[in-house]
Design an enzyme around this catalytic site. Structure first.
Site, PDB file in Angstrom:
ATOM      1  N   HIS A 163       5.901  -3.013 -12.930  1.00 37.82           N
ATOM      2  CA  HIS A 163       7.248  -2.946 -13.487  1.00 37.82           C
ATOM      3  C   HIS A 163       7.706  -4.379 -13.690  1.00 37.82           C
ATOM      4  O   HIS A 163       7.375  -5.263 -12.898  1.00 37.82           O
ATOM      5  CB  HIS A 163       8.179  -2.198 -12.530  1.00 37.82           C
ATOM      6  CG  HIS A 163       9.613  -2.148 -12.968  1.00 37.82           C
ATOM      7  ND1 HIS A 163       9.995  -1.779 -14.250  1.00 37.82           N
ATOM      8  CD2 HIS A 163      10.774  -2.415 -12.296  1.00 37.82           C
ATOM      9  CE1 HIS A 163      11.316  -1.802 -14.335  1.00 37.82           C
ATOM     10  NE2 HIS A 163      11.809  -2.193 -13.172  1.00 37.82           N
ATOM     11  N   GLU A 190      16.152   5.608 -16.054  1.00 32.54           N
ATOM     12  CA  GLU A 190      16.487   5.971 -14.675  1.00 32.54           C
ATOM     13  C   GLU A 190      17.987   6.178 -14.496  1.00 32.54           C
ATOM     14  O   GLU A 190      18.426   7.143 -13.860  1.00 32.54           O
ATOM     15  CB  GLU A 190      16.027   4.867 -13.721  1.00 32.54           C
ATOM     16  CG  GLU A 190      14.519   4.733 -13.586  1.00 32.54           C
ATOM     17  CD  GLU A 190      14.107   3.482 -12.831  1.00 32.54           C
ATOM     18  OE1 GLU A 190      12.931   3.358 -12.495  1.00 32.54           O
ATOM     19  OE2 GLU A 190      14.979   2.609 -12.583  1.00 32.54           O
ATOM     20  N   ASP A 231      12.990   1.288 -19.000  1.00 31.39           N
ATOM     21  CA  ASP A 231      12.759   1.962 -17.726  1.00 31.39           C
ATOM     22  C   ASP A 231      14.056   2.067 -16.929  1.00 31.39           C
ATOM     23  O   ASP A 231      14.400   3.139 -16.408  1.00 31.39           O
ATOM     24  CB  ASP A 231      11.703   1.208 -16.921  1.00 31.39           C
ATOM     25  CG  ASP A 231      11.314   1.938 -15.639  1.00 31.39           C
ATOM     26  OD1 ASP A 231      10.566   2.921 -15.731  1.00 31.39           O
ATOM     27  OD2 ASP A 231      11.747   1.516 -14.556  1.00 31.39           O
ATOM     28  N   GLU A 278      21.841  28.344 -11.001  1.00 30.02           N
ATOM     29  CA  GLU A 278      22.079  28.124 -12.428  1.00 30.02           C
ATOM     30  C   GLU A 278      22.065  26.649 -12.827  1.00 30.02           C
ATOM     31  O   GLU A 278      21.704  26.325 -13.962  1.00 30.02           O
ATOM     32  CB  GLU A 278      23.419  28.757 -12.838  1.00 30.02           C
ATOM     33  CG  GLU A 278      23.470  30.269 -12.661  1.00 30.02           C
ATOM     34  CD  GLU A 278      22.344  30.990 -13.408  1.00 30.02           C
ATOM     35  OE1 GLU A 278      21.914  30.507 -14.478  1.00 30.02           O
ATOM     36  OE2 GLU A 278      21.890  32.035 -12.906  1.00 30.02           O
ATOM     37  N   TYR A 281       0.843  -1.199   0.000  1.00 31.10           N
ATOM     38  CA  TYR A 281       0.000   0.000   0.000  1.00 31.10           C
ATOM     39  C   TYR A 281       0.879   1.249   0.000  1.00 31.10           C
ATOM     40  O   TYR A 281       0.662   2.191   0.744  1.00 31.10           O
ATOM     41  CB  TYR A 281      -0.946  -0.012   1.204  1.00 31.10           C
ATOM     42  CG  TYR A 281      -2.200   0.805   0.999  1.00 31.10           C
ATOM     43  CD1 TYR A 281      -3.167   0.413   0.082  1.00 31.10           C
ATOM     44  CD2 TYR A 281      -2.422   1.979   1.730  1.00 31.10           C
ATOM     45  CE1 TYR A 281      -4.313   1.151  -0.110  1.00 31.10           C
ATOM     46  CE2 TYR A 281      -3.572   2.733   1.547  1.00 31.10           C
ATOM     47  CZ  TYR A 281      -4.513   2.314   0.628  1.00 31.10           C
ATOM     48  OH  TYR A 281      -5.660   3.063   0.429  1.00 31.10           O
ATOM     49  N   ASP A 332      10.952  -3.993  -5.839  1.00 32.89           N
ATOM     50  CA  ASP A 332      11.539  -5.043  -6.674  1.00 32.89           C
ATOM     51  C   ASP A 332      12.303  -6.093  -5.874  1.00 32.89           C
ATOM     52  O   ASP A 332      12.146  -7.294  -6.101  1.00 32.89           O
ATOM     53  CB  ASP A 332      12.499  -4.419  -7.704  1.00 32.89           C
ATOM     54  CG  ASP A 332      11.767  -3.653  -8.794  1.00 32.89           C
ATOM     55  OD1 ASP A 332      10.620  -4.031  -9.105  1.00 32.89           O
ATOM     56  OD2 ASP A 332      12.334  -2.691  -9.323  1.00 32.89           O
ATOM     57  N   SER A 364       3.317   3.901  -2.771  1.00 35.29           N
ATOM     58  CA  SER A 364       3.030   4.928  -3.771  1.00 35.29           C
ATOM     59  C   SER A 364       2.074   4.430  -4.854  1.00 35.29           C
ATOM     60  O   SER A 364       1.002   4.975  -5.057  1.00 35.29           O
ATOM     61  CB  SER A 364       4.335   5.411  -4.407  1.00 35.29           C
ATOM     62  OG  SER A 364       4.070   6.339  -5.442  1.00 35.29           O
TER      63      SER A 364
END
Length: 341
Positions: free
Chosen positions: A109, A196, A192, A228, A26, A84, A28
């Site tokens: 994923h 990353e 993916d 910057e 439970y 994972d 993200s």
């Protein structure tokens, strides 16, 4: 020919009629999938380990919460919404023993499946629904009547209806409102990881730090270097997100454009791209995954060392100070990072 985009008209939530959907984890993504599916009229239960702090949260949100193994036993479709590196052990202890014929296993994923960290029996469907954004945005966009674009994939189609299930799940979380593309477990996992490592997280972080260091080492104030090399990056990213690279260039000055097109290729050059190709090869042949599994099982010593080194970088202390001067900005200073100053 452009890839087919699936929308609401291509998906049918009736696929889940009289079925129970389980979300394991439970966090993200898990909370967003569960809440959106529930609000879409689906029967959703939550599976968590006995001592999970998320149990109270899920119950508060109106869900029935079960131990992971029991949730798998009760459900027809199971989202493995776990980190994972935790998936393999939980799969072996709680998921596989209760994964009877006809069930569907779903991932957001593909790493565990594609690189064989878990072994899937032949008598179930295996699918993926991967929203292209964090869980809180999946939830927020759904509540606004919008949706987060997503990818779907079919890893195993025992029932002959695996794709329909993936599209139905995508519709349930709101993604078909925006558009869904079909991919494969291999393609999603490898692209993916590459994004990353080489661009979004690893590449961008290293570029920002190197730019900051270059200016500070040349005698410029760290506050100027921060503005910057980090602060204004959001402006450029937002412009690219909204209009592409060409659109970003349209919105900046001629001087900035000239510097962009003549100096950018000197920073990201053939040597950089050669290293990117090496990173991609390490992803494709499983080298990265093997190293990550070894690091995880070894107690994350180098992982934590590198994270702590990054948190102690001068750019973090400078940013913490400057962000405190911006009352309009929503602050997300992480406790562990602040403690390093």
């Amino acid at each position: 020919m452009p890839a087919k985009v699936y929308t609401d008209k291509d998906a049918d939530l009736g696929v889940f009629r009289n079925q129970t959907l389980a979300v394991l984890g439970y966090g993200s993504q898990g909370h967003a999938h569960a809440l959106n599916l529930k609000d879409s009229g689906c029967k959703v239960i939550i599976g968590l380990y006995p001592g999970s702090k998320s149990r109270a949260v899920a119950k508060k949100h109106g869900f029935k919460v079960y131990d992971t193994a029991e949730a798998v036993r009760l459900a027809d479709v199971i989202l493995v919404g776990l980190p994972d590196m935790k998936q393999a052990s939980v799969y072996k202890s709680d998921i596989l023993p209760n994964l009877t014929a006809g069930k569907t296993l779903l991932f957001s994923h593909g790493l565990s499946v594609h690189f064989g960290l878990i072994k899937i029996p032949a008598n179930i469907d295996v699918i993926m629904v991967a929203p292209k954004g964090p869980g809180h945005m999946v939830r927020r966009l759904y509540n606004e009547g919008k949706g987060m674009p997503a990818l779907i994939a079919v890893g195993q189609n025992k029932s002959g209806k695996a794709k329909q299930k993936a599209l139905a799940w995508a519709k349930g979380i709101g993604s078909t409102r925006a558009g869904v593309l079909q991919t494969t477990f291999k393609e999603e996992t490898e692209t993916d990881l590459f994004g990353e490592q080489a661009v979004l997280c690893g590449g961008a972080s290293a570029l920002v730090q190197a730019g900051f260091e270059t200016l500070v080492e040349a005698g410029y104030q760290p506050e100027m270097a921060y503005f910057e090399c980090l602060h204004e990056l959001k402006l450029i990213c937002d412009l690219m997100y909204e209009s592409g690279i060409a659109g970003m260039r349209f919105s900046i000055s001629e001087t900035a454009k000239y510097g962009d097109i003549t100096r950018g290729p000197r920073v990201v050059n053939k040597a950089t791209k050669k290293e990117m190709k090496k990173i991609l090869t390490e992803i494709q042949d499983g080298t990265f995954t093997r190293q990550w599994v070894k690091e995880y099982k070894g107690g994350l010593k180098n992982y934590n060392k590198l994270l702590n080194k990054g948190a102690a970088h001068k750019i973090e202390k400078t940013g913490l100070y400057l962000r405190s001067m911006m009352p309009w900005m929503k602050k997300k200073n992480i406790k562990g990072v602040q403690a390093s100053y």
